[in-house]
Motif scaffolding. Structure first.
Motif, PDB file in Angstrom:
ATOM      1  N   PRO A 294     -30.347   3.543  26.774  1.00 38.50           N
ATOM      2  CA  PRO A 294     -30.013   4.522  25.551  1.00 38.50           C
ATOM      3  C   PRO A 294     -31.254   5.064  24.891  1.00 38.50           C
ATOM      4  N   ASP A 295     -32.206   4.392  24.841  1.00 37.00           N
ATOM      5  CA  ASP A 295     -33.573   4.611  24.123  1.00 37.00           C
ATOM      6  C   ASP A 295     -34.441   5.474  24.928  1.00 37.00           C
ATOM      7  N   ARG A 296     -34.254   5.504  26.036  1.00 35.49           N
ATOM      8  CA  ARG A 296     -35.178   6.472  27.164  1.00 35.49           C
ATOM      9  C   ARG A 296     -34.721   8.194  27.039  1.00 35.49           C
ATOM     10  N   LEU A 297     -35.868   8.927  26.803  1.00 34.14           N
ATOM     11  CA  LEU A 297     -35.672  10.423  26.558  1.00 34.14           C
ATOM     12  C   LEU A 297     -36.012  10.939  27.958  1.00 34.14           C
ATOM     13  N   ASN A 298     -34.981  11.569  28.460  1.00 33.46           N
ATOM     14  CA  ASN A 298     -35.261  12.098  29.920  1.00 33.46           C
ATOM     15  C   ASN A 298     -35.525  13.849  29.777  1.00 33.46           C
ATOM     16  N   VAL A 299     -36.599  14.016  30.133  1.00 37.69           N
ATOM     17  CA  VAL A 299     -37.079  15.534  30.135  1.00 37.69           C
ATOM     18  C   VAL A 299     -37.031  16.210  31.294  1.00 37.69           C
ATOM     19  N   LEU A 300     -36.017  17.146  31.460  1.00 34.34           N
ATOM     20  CA  LEU A 300     -35.926  17.839  32.646  1.00 34.34           C
ATOM     21  C   LEU A 300     -36.573  19.231  32.709  1.00 34.34           C
TER      22      LEU A 300
ATOM     23  N   ASP B  45     -42.012  24.177  35.387  1.00 31.71           N
ATOM     24  CA  ASP B  45     -42.465  23.315  34.567  1.00 31.71           C
ATOM     25  C   ASP B  45     -42.131  23.331  33.217  1.00 31.71           C
ATOM     26  N   THR B  46     -40.932  24.265  32.805  1.00 24.16           N
ATOM     27  CA  THR B  46     -40.553  24.418  31.646  1.00 24.16           C
ATOM     28  C   THR B  46     -39.349  23.635  31.186  1.00 24.16           C
ATOM     29  N   VAL B  47     -39.376  23.073  30.018  1.00 18.07           N
ATOM     30  CA  VAL B  47     -38.244  22.178  29.820  1.00 18.07           C
ATOM     31  C   VAL B  47     -36.712  22.898  29.839  1.00 18.07           C
ATOM     32  N   ARG B  48     -35.783  22.443  30.610  1.00 20.34           N
ATOM     33  CA  ARG B  48     -34.592  22.996  30.733  1.00 20.34           C
ATOM     34  C   ARG B  48     -33.554  22.334  29.820  1.00 20.34           C
ATOM     35  N   ASP B  49     -33.769  20.903  29.932  1.00 16.73           N
ATOM     36  CA  ASP B  49     -32.605  20.049  29.444  1.00 16.73           C
ATOM     37  C   ASP B  49     -33.411  18.975  29.085  1.00 16.73           C
ATOM     38  N   VAL B  50     -32.590  18.121  28.075  1.00 18.06           N
ATOM     39  CA  VAL B  50     -33.242  16.650  27.604  1.00 18.06           C
ATOM     40  C   VAL B  50     -31.718  15.921  27.478  1.00 18.06           C
ATOM     41  N   ASN B  51     -31.831  14.514  27.743  1.00 22.61           N
ATOM     42  CA  ASN B  51     -30.870  13.471  27.411  1.00 22.61           C
ATOM     43  C   ASN B  51     -31.323  12.307  27.154  1.00 22.61           C
ATOM     44  N   PHE B  52     -30.547  11.550  26.805  1.00 25.11           N
ATOM     45  CA  PHE B  52     -30.803   9.922  26.566  1.00 25.11           C
ATOM     46  C   PHE B  52     -30.219   9.307  27.734  1.00 25.11           C
ATOM     47  N   GLY B  53     -30.839   8.434  28.296  1.00 26.20           N
ATOM     48  CA  GLY B  53     -30.055   7.391  29.139  1.00 26.20           C
ATOM     49  C   GLY B  53     -31.042   7.076  30.211  1.00 26.20           C
TER      50      GLY B  53
ATOM     51  N   MET C 276     -30.832   5.144  38.297  1.00 30.44           N
ATOM     52  CA  MET C 276     -29.725   5.301  37.686  1.00 30.44           C
ATOM     53  C   MET C 276     -29.366   4.431  36.563  1.00 30.44           C
ATOM     54  N   ASP C 277     -30.006   3.839  36.132  1.00 24.98           N
ATOM     55  CA  ASP C 277     -29.896   2.681  35.289  1.00 24.98           C
ATOM     56  C   ASP C 277     -29.846   3.341  33.783  1.00 24.98           C
ATOM     57  N   PHE C 278     -29.198   2.875  33.189  1.00 29.37           N
ATOM     58  CA  PHE C 278     -28.634   3.619  31.701  1.00 29.37           C
ATOM     59  C   PHE C 278     -29.666   2.761  30.454  1.00 29.37           C
TER      60      PHE C 278
END
Length: 79
Positions: free
Chosen positions: A60-66, A71-79, A56-58
């Motif tokens: 900001p430079d890390r891209l999370n690929v969900l 196994d298809t990308v449904r969302d992305v976010n940084f944190g 759960m560490d934040f």
């Protein structure tokens, strides 16, 4: 209410939109055939499937690929 930090949150939103347009609906693979290659992701990234444990560490430079169940990308976010 989300934390608002001037100069950080607005750039994160821009980067989220940029990566979402590139990745959502595609599959991630080792090579770049008809999918998106892992080597083309930012150096600081992690790929998460539903149910995967994640810290759960934040960062900001890390891209999370969900990914979804296929196994298809449904969302992305940084944190």
């Amino acid at each position: 209410m989300p934390l608002v930090v001037p100069g950080i949150n607005s750039s994160l939103g821009d980067k989220n939109n940029e990566w979402a347009q590139k990745l959502v609906g595609k599959k991630i693979s080792e090579s770049s055939s008809d999918t998106f290659a892992k080597k083309d992701l930012p150096e600081n990234h992690r790929i998460l499937r539903a149910g995967d444990p994640a810290t759960m560490d934040f960062r900001p430079d890390r891209l999370n690929v969900l990914l979804d169940e296929t196994d298809t990308v449904r969302d992305v976010n940084f944190g």
